[in-house]
Write a protein that holds these residues in place. Structure first.
Motif, PDB file in Angstrom:
ATOM      1  N   UNK A  89      -2.719   9.235  -1.269  1.00  0.00           N
ATOM      2  CA  UNK A  89      -3.686   9.769  -0.299  1.00  0.00           C
ATOM      3  C   UNK A  89      -3.134  10.997   0.410  1.00  0.00           C
ATOM      4  N   UNK A  90      -1.849  10.983   0.733  1.00  0.00           N
ATOM      5  CA  UNK A  90      -1.260  12.068   1.514  1.00  0.00           C
ATOM      6  C   UNK A  90      -0.748  13.226   0.657  1.00  0.00           C
ATOM      7  N   UNK A  91      -0.477  12.985  -0.627  1.00  0.00           N
ATOM      8  CA  UNK A  91       0.257  13.982  -1.408  1.00  0.00           C
ATOM      9  C   UNK A  91      -0.496  14.580  -2.583  1.00  0.00           C
ATOM     10  N   UNK A 144      -4.444   3.092  -8.247  1.00  0.00           N
ATOM     11  CA  UNK A 144      -5.335   3.967  -8.985  1.00  0.00           C
ATOM     12  C   UNK A 144      -5.468   5.282  -8.214  1.00  0.00           C
ATOM     13  N   UNK A 145      -6.056   6.272  -8.858  1.00  0.00           N
ATOM     14  CA  UNK A 145      -6.252   7.567  -8.197  1.00  0.00           C
ATOM     15  C   UNK A 145      -7.476   8.241  -8.790  1.00  0.00           C
ATOM     16  N   UNK A 160       0.785  -1.216   0.000  1.00  0.00           N
ATOM     17  CA  UNK A 160       0.000   0.000   0.000  1.00  0.00           C
ATOM     18  C   UNK A 160       0.819   1.270   0.000  1.00  0.00           C
ATOM     19  N   UNK A 161       2.126   1.184  -0.302  1.00  0.00           N
ATOM     20  CA  UNK A 161       2.964   2.381  -0.226  1.00  0.00           C
ATOM     21  C   UNK A 161       2.513   3.454  -1.217  1.00  0.00           C
ATOM     22  N   UNK A 162       2.245   3.060  -2.453  1.00  0.00           N
ATOM     23  CA  UNK A 162       1.863   4.036  -3.469  1.00  0.00           C
ATOM     24  C   UNK A 162       0.485   4.615  -3.167  1.00  0.00           C
ATOM     25  N   UNK A 163      -0.448   3.764  -2.753  1.00  0.00           N
ATOM     26  CA  UNK A 163      -1.787   4.255  -2.423  1.00  0.00           C
ATOM     27  C   UNK A 163      -1.732   5.237  -1.255  1.00  0.00           C
TER      28      UNK A 163
END
Length: 368
Positions: free
Chosen positions: A109-111, A183-184, A102-105
């Motif tokens: 979320x934070x950035x 995804x985003x 979940x590092x990329x997710x």
């Protein structure tokens, strides 16, 4: 005569015992048979030892591969281990849902909102957008979100510097392995419009009255335009338990996933919709929800849960009031209900849901 009989009987008994030992050795597995033959004095079959060692090595290798290197067959976020058989045999079949971690997710979320604000300020987009029409403003917003998503993807991949503990990294490293991505989906809710940007197979649905309106289109490899783009870049779309990029990933756009670039791109698709009086709520969710629930059903559940919360909690605050954004408990209750419903329907994918209440609700003094 008696002596001869005794000798013959003894030889027959010894032969029977010897044949019994050989038959017993032949009934056990190869590895045990070799040991029995050596212990009992009988000679094992030629080649048994090498075959036993090769089979044992293959079994150990297969077990190690199943435990340490599961297939990346499915495309989506957490590891789900199948239940082991009752016999206690090792589990050799593991299943990945979207991502290996979940590092990329978490980074998105934070950035993403931080980077979006930086892009808007750096390019003076806020002044340039101004009060313009829907058609005129779409192209600038596509540029804004495109720059934002590309910058986040570069930071995730270690191509661009990023802030860490208040200082900018000179030589940034990738935040995750090359086969980790996310995804985003982003929504900006204004007083007059709803602006959304989607990259991947997450989805935004506007609940307007009793009609759901999809504000995004899933980025799937079997889309005609997406397949043409992937093949033009030298990639392939393979039908392997569903259409997948290079037979691996079942989406055509994402942030991260460096091992499938340039076939996967972080460029989002932007949509702008004017708000209406009968807009109830906005649902942003990953495919773990949409795999088991239609747009219509999701809107019905969200609308009902929001109304039910306000009916049972007459001290609900105005969702649009206040200068600082706060969590809307009614919308949170609707999102929690959608997650539970997706789980009860057997969704095996990542489930992330955000519900935005678009109605301006006033405080009520008494029960209705």
């Amino acid at each position: 005569m008696r002596r001869r009989d005794r000798e013959a009987a003894g030889s027959r008994e010894q032969g029977a015992r010897r044949r019994g030992r050989v038959r017993q050795a032949e009934r056990v597995p190869h590895g045990v048979r070799a040991a029995v033959g050596l212990r009992r004095g009988t000679r094992p079959r030629r080649g048994d030892g090498g075959r036993v060692r090769r089979r044992a090595a293959l079994r150990r290798r297969a077990g190690a591969d199943a435990r340490e290197q599961p297939r990346a067959g499915r495309d989506r976020g957490r590891l789900r281990r199948r239940r082991a058989p009752a016999s206690g045999a090792p589990v050799r079949r593991l299943r990945w849902t979207r991502r290996l971690g979940g590092e990329v997710a978490n980074y998105c979320r934070d950035k993403i909102h931080v980077v979006l604000r930086e892009v808007l300020k750096a390019g003076r987009w806020l002044e340039e957008l101004g009060e313009v029409g829907e058609l005129d403003v779409k192209e600038p917003w596509e540029k804004v979100f495109g720059d934002c998503f590309q910058k986040v993807d570069d930071e995730v991949s270690g191509k661009a510097s990023r802030f860490s503990n208040g200082t900018r990294e000179i030589r940034p490293e990738p935040i995750a392995a090359d086969n980790v991505g996310s995804t985003a989906v982003v929504a900006i809710v204004c007083s007059s419009h709803v602006i959304t940007a989607n990259c991947g197979d997450s989805r935004v649905v506007l609940c307007r009255g009793k009609e759901p309106i999809a504000l995004s289109v899933d980025h799937k490899p079997d889309r005609k335009d997406e397949r043409a783009r992937i093949e033009a870049a030298g990639g392939k779309v393979i039908d392997w338990n569903g259409y997948r990029v290079s037979g691996i990933l079942a989406m055509s756009r994402s942030i991260g996933d460096r091992y499938l670039k340039p076939f996967l791109i972080p460029k989002p698709e932007v949509s702008i919709v004017a708000r209406a009086k009968d807009d109830d709520c906005l649902i942003l969710a990953s495919d773990g929800l949409w795999d088991v629930m239609s747009n219509e059903d999701a809107c019905k559940v969200a609308r009902r849960q929001i109304l039910l919360w306000y009916k049972n909690n007459n001290d609900g605050a105005n969702s649009d009031g206040g200068s600082e954004p706060t969590m809307n408990p009614a919308a949170k209750a609707a999102a929690d209900c959608l997650v539970r419903l997706a789980l009860s329907k057997g969704s095996g994918d990542n489930i992330s849901v955000i519900v935005i209440d678009l109605k301006s609700r006033k405080k009520t003094k008494g029960k209705t």
